[in-house]
Design a protein around this motif. Sequence first.
Motif, PDB file in Angstrom:
ATOM      1  N   PHE A  66       0.845  -1.187   0.000  1.00 20.46           N
ATOM      2  CA  PHE A  66       0.000   0.000   0.000  1.00 20.46           C
ATOM      3  C   PHE A  66       0.885   1.244   0.000  1.00 20.46           C
ATOM      4  O   PHE A  66       1.451   1.589   1.045  1.00 20.46           O
ATOM      5  CB  PHE A  66      -0.915   0.014   1.225  1.00 20.46           C
ATOM      6  CG  PHE A  66      -1.907  -1.108   1.262  1.00 20.46           C
ATOM      7  CD1 PHE A  66      -3.097  -1.012   0.559  1.00 20.46           C
ATOM      8  CD2 PHE A  66      -1.654  -2.256   1.996  1.00 20.46           C
ATOM      9  CE1 PHE A  66      -4.023  -2.048   0.593  1.00 20.46           C
ATOM     10  CE2 PHE A  66      -2.568  -3.295   2.036  1.00 20.46           C
ATOM     11  CZ  PHE A  66      -3.759  -3.194   1.331  1.00 20.46           C
ATOM     12  N   PRO A  67       1.029   1.937  -1.129  1.00 19.40           N
ATOM     13  CA  PRO A  67       1.788   3.194  -1.140  1.00 19.40           C
ATOM     14  C   PRO A  67       1.046   4.253  -0.334  1.00 19.40           C
ATOM     15  O   PRO A  67      -0.186   4.374  -0.437  1.00 19.40           O
ATOM     16  CB  PRO A  67       1.836   3.583  -2.618  1.00 19.40           C
ATOM     17  CG  PRO A  67       1.440   2.364  -3.373  1.00 19.40           C
ATOM     18  CD  PRO A  67       0.560   1.574  -2.465  1.00 19.40           C
ATOM     19  N   VAL A  68       1.795   5.006   0.470  1.00 15.44           N
ATOM     20  CA  VAL A  68       1.205   6.063   1.294  1.00 15.44           C
ATOM     21  C   VAL A  68       2.057   7.320   1.191  1.00 15.44           C
ATOM     22  O   VAL A  68       3.246   7.255   0.879  1.00 15.44           O
ATOM     23  CB  VAL A  68       1.067   5.628   2.773  1.00 15.44           C
ATOM     24  CG1 VAL A  68       0.116   4.446   2.906  1.00 15.44           C
ATOM     25  CG2 VAL A  68       2.413   5.287   3.388  1.00 15.44           C
ATOM     26  N   ASP A  69       1.439   8.467   1.458  1.00 13.47           N
ATOM     27  CA  ASP A  69       2.168   9.739   1.421  1.00 13.47           C
ATOM     28  C   ASP A  69       2.990   9.973   2.684  1.00 13.47           C
ATOM     29  O   ASP A  69       4.049  10.582   2.632  1.00 13.47           O
ATOM     30  CB  ASP A  69       1.195  10.907   1.223  1.00 13.47           C
ATOM     31  CG  ASP A  69       0.543  10.881  -0.145  1.00 13.47           C
ATOM     32  OD1 ASP A  69       1.190  10.415  -1.106  1.00 13.47           O
ATOM     33  OD2 ASP A  69      -0.619  11.319  -0.254  1.00 13.47           O
ATOM     34  N   ASP A  70       2.480   9.507   3.823  1.00 14.06           N
ATOM     35  CA  ASP A  70       3.148   9.747   5.102  1.00 14.06           C
ATOM     36  C   ASP A  70       3.203   8.431   5.867  1.00 14.06           C
ATOM     37  O   ASP A  70       2.261   8.061   6.569  1.00 14.06           O
ATOM     38  CB  ASP A  70       2.388  10.811   5.895  1.00 14.06           C
ATOM     39  CG  ASP A  70       3.064  11.198   7.197  1.00 14.06           C
ATOM     40  OD1 ASP A  70       3.927  10.438   7.697  1.00 14.06           O
ATOM     41  OD2 ASP A  70       2.716  12.264   7.730  1.00 14.06           O
ATOM     42  N   ILE A  71       4.306   7.712   5.730  1.00  9.34           N
ATOM     43  CA  ILE A  71       4.409   6.377   6.333  1.00  9.34           C
ATOM     44  C   ILE A  71       4.379   6.428   7.856  1.00  9.34           C
ATOM     45  O   ILE A  71       3.789   5.559   8.492  1.00  9.34           O
ATOM     46  CB  ILE A  71       5.648   5.615   5.809  1.00  9.34           C
ATOM     47  CG1 ILE A  71       5.545   4.125   6.187  1.00  9.34           C
ATOM     48  CG2 ILE A  71       6.936   6.253   6.290  1.00  9.34           C
ATOM     49  CD1 ILE A  71       6.521   3.229   5.475  1.00  9.34           C
ATOM     50  N   GLU A  72       4.983   7.449   8.451  1.00 14.39           N
ATOM     51  CA  GLU A  72       4.978   7.538   9.917  1.00 14.39           C
ATOM     52  C   GLU A  72       3.561   7.680  10.452  1.00 14.39           C
ATOM     53  O   GLU A  72       3.172   6.994  11.395  1.00 14.39           O
ATOM     54  CB  GLU A  72       5.866   8.677  10.390  1.00 14.39           C
ATOM     55  CG  GLU A  72       7.338   8.389  10.181  1.00 14.39           C
ATOM     56  CD  GLU A  72       8.254   9.463  10.741  1.00 14.39           C
ATOM     57  OE1 GLU A  72       7.783  10.290  11.558  1.00 14.39           O
ATOM     58  OE2 GLU A  72       9.430   9.460  10.350  1.00 14.39           O
ATOM     59  N   ALA A  73       2.767   8.556   9.858  1.00 14.22           N
ATOM     60  CA  ALA A  73       1.378   8.738  10.292  1.00 14.22           C
ATOM     61  C   ALA A  73       0.570   7.459  10.062  1.00 14.22           C
ATOM     62  O   ALA A  73      -0.237   7.068  10.911  1.00 14.22           O
ATOM     63  CB  ALA A  73       0.738   9.913   9.553  1.00 14.22           C
ATOM     64  N   THR A  74       0.801   6.797   8.936  1.00 19.35           N
ATOM     65  CA  THR A  74       0.075   5.564   8.626  1.00 19.35           C
ATOM     66  C   THR A  74       0.428   4.463   9.605  1.00 19.35           C
ATOM     67  O   THR A  74      -0.460   3.765  10.117  1.00 19.35           O
ATOM     68  CB  THR A  74       0.377   5.118   7.182  1.00 19.35           C
ATOM     69  OG1 THR A  74       0.000   6.166   6.285  1.00 19.35           O
ATOM     70  CG2 THR A  74      -0.373   3.850   6.830  1.00 19.35           C
ATOM     71  N   VAL A  75       1.706   4.285   9.896  1.00 22.88           N
ATOM     72  CA  VAL A  75       2.137   3.252  10.840  1.00 22.88           C
ATOM     73  C   VAL A  75       1.566   3.533  12.229  1.00 22.88           C
ATOM     74  O   VAL A  75       1.095   2.622  12.910  1.00 22.88           O
ATOM     75  CB  VAL A  75       3.680   3.127  10.861  1.00 22.88           C
ATOM     76  CG1 VAL A  75       4.156   2.312  12.048  1.00 22.88           C
ATOM     77  CG2 VAL A  75       4.169   2.503   9.555  1.00 22.88           C
ATOM     78  N   LYS A  76       1.568   4.778  12.647  1.00 22.57           N
ATOM     79  CA  LYS A  76       0.994   5.124  13.945  1.00 22.57           C
ATOM     80  C   LYS A  76      -0.497   4.811  13.989  1.00 22.57           C
ATOM     81  O   LYS A  76      -1.003   4.278  14.991  1.00 22.57           O
ATOM     82  CB  LYS A  76       1.241   6.601  14.266  1.00 22.57           C
ATOM     83  CG  LYS A  76       2.683   6.891  14.633  1.00 22.57           C
ATOM     84  CD  LYS A  76       2.915   8.379  14.856  1.00 22.57           C
ATOM     85  CE  LYS A  76       4.375   8.675  15.162  1.00 22.57           C
ATOM     86  NZ  LYS A  76       4.630  10.126  15.284  1.00 22.57           N
ATOM     87  N   GLU A  77      -1.213   5.128  12.922  1.00 23.39           N
ATOM     88  CA  GLU A  77      -2.659   4.839  12.864  1.00 23.39           C
ATOM     89  C   GLU A  77      -2.910   3.336  12.881  1.00 23.39           C
ATOM     90  O   GLU A  77      -3.794   2.854  13.588  1.00 23.39           O
ATOM     91  CB  GLU A  77      -3.285   5.479  11.626  1.00 23.39           C
ATOM     92  CG  GLU A  77      -4.748   5.156  11.423  1.00 23.39           C
ATOM     93  CD  GLU A  77      -5.670   5.703  12.512  1.00 23.39           C
ATOM     94  OE1 GLU A  77      -6.757   5.106  12.710  1.00 23.39           O
ATOM     95  OE2 GLU A  77      -5.327   6.710  13.150  1.00 23.39           O
ATOM     96  N   LEU A  78      -2.155   2.573  12.088  1.00 28.24           N
ATOM     97  CA  LEU A  78      -2.336   1.124  12.066  1.00 28.24           C
ATOM     98  C   LEU A  78      -1.983   0.499  13.416  1.00 28.24           C
ATOM     99  O   LEU A  78      -2.650  -0.423  13.871  1.00 28.24           O
ATOM    100  CB  LEU A  78      -1.506   0.498  10.944  1.00 28.24           C
ATOM    101  CG  LEU A  78      -1.989   0.814   9.523  1.00 28.24           C
ATOM    102  CD1 LEU A  78      -0.991   0.304   8.489  1.00 28.24           C
ATOM    103  CD2 LEU A  78      -3.379   0.237   9.274  1.00 28.24           C
TER     104      LEU A  78
END
Length: 121
Positions: A66-78
Amino acid sequence: MFTKTKAFSGFSVDDIPAAKKFYGETLGLEVSEQNGMLGLEIAGGIPVLVYPKADHTPAAFTILNFPVDDIEATVKELTARGISFERYGDDHDELGIARGDGPLIAWFKDPAGNILSVLQG
């Protein structure tokens, strides 16, 4: 021969209800169910088939990225949604993001043990 056909990918799981909950509720994908199988609707309109397999063995490689714009924010949300991140090698930060050669990437597993990733290029 296949220039006009819309190919799609698929993978197996050992528990369709658990997969439906994970992909639909945890990851927030559109999930349809038909004939005991799931269809994952991902951006671009190409469905991904998820099918039951009693003797399922998890893939030993990444099956969905899953390509994302902000990996840090995505990892924190997941992580807040209960997902744990895998560590392959020594170049991961405290969030589980690999920061070696190539794109920033973090791997996690679905309930069937299949490997997924989020990545930022």
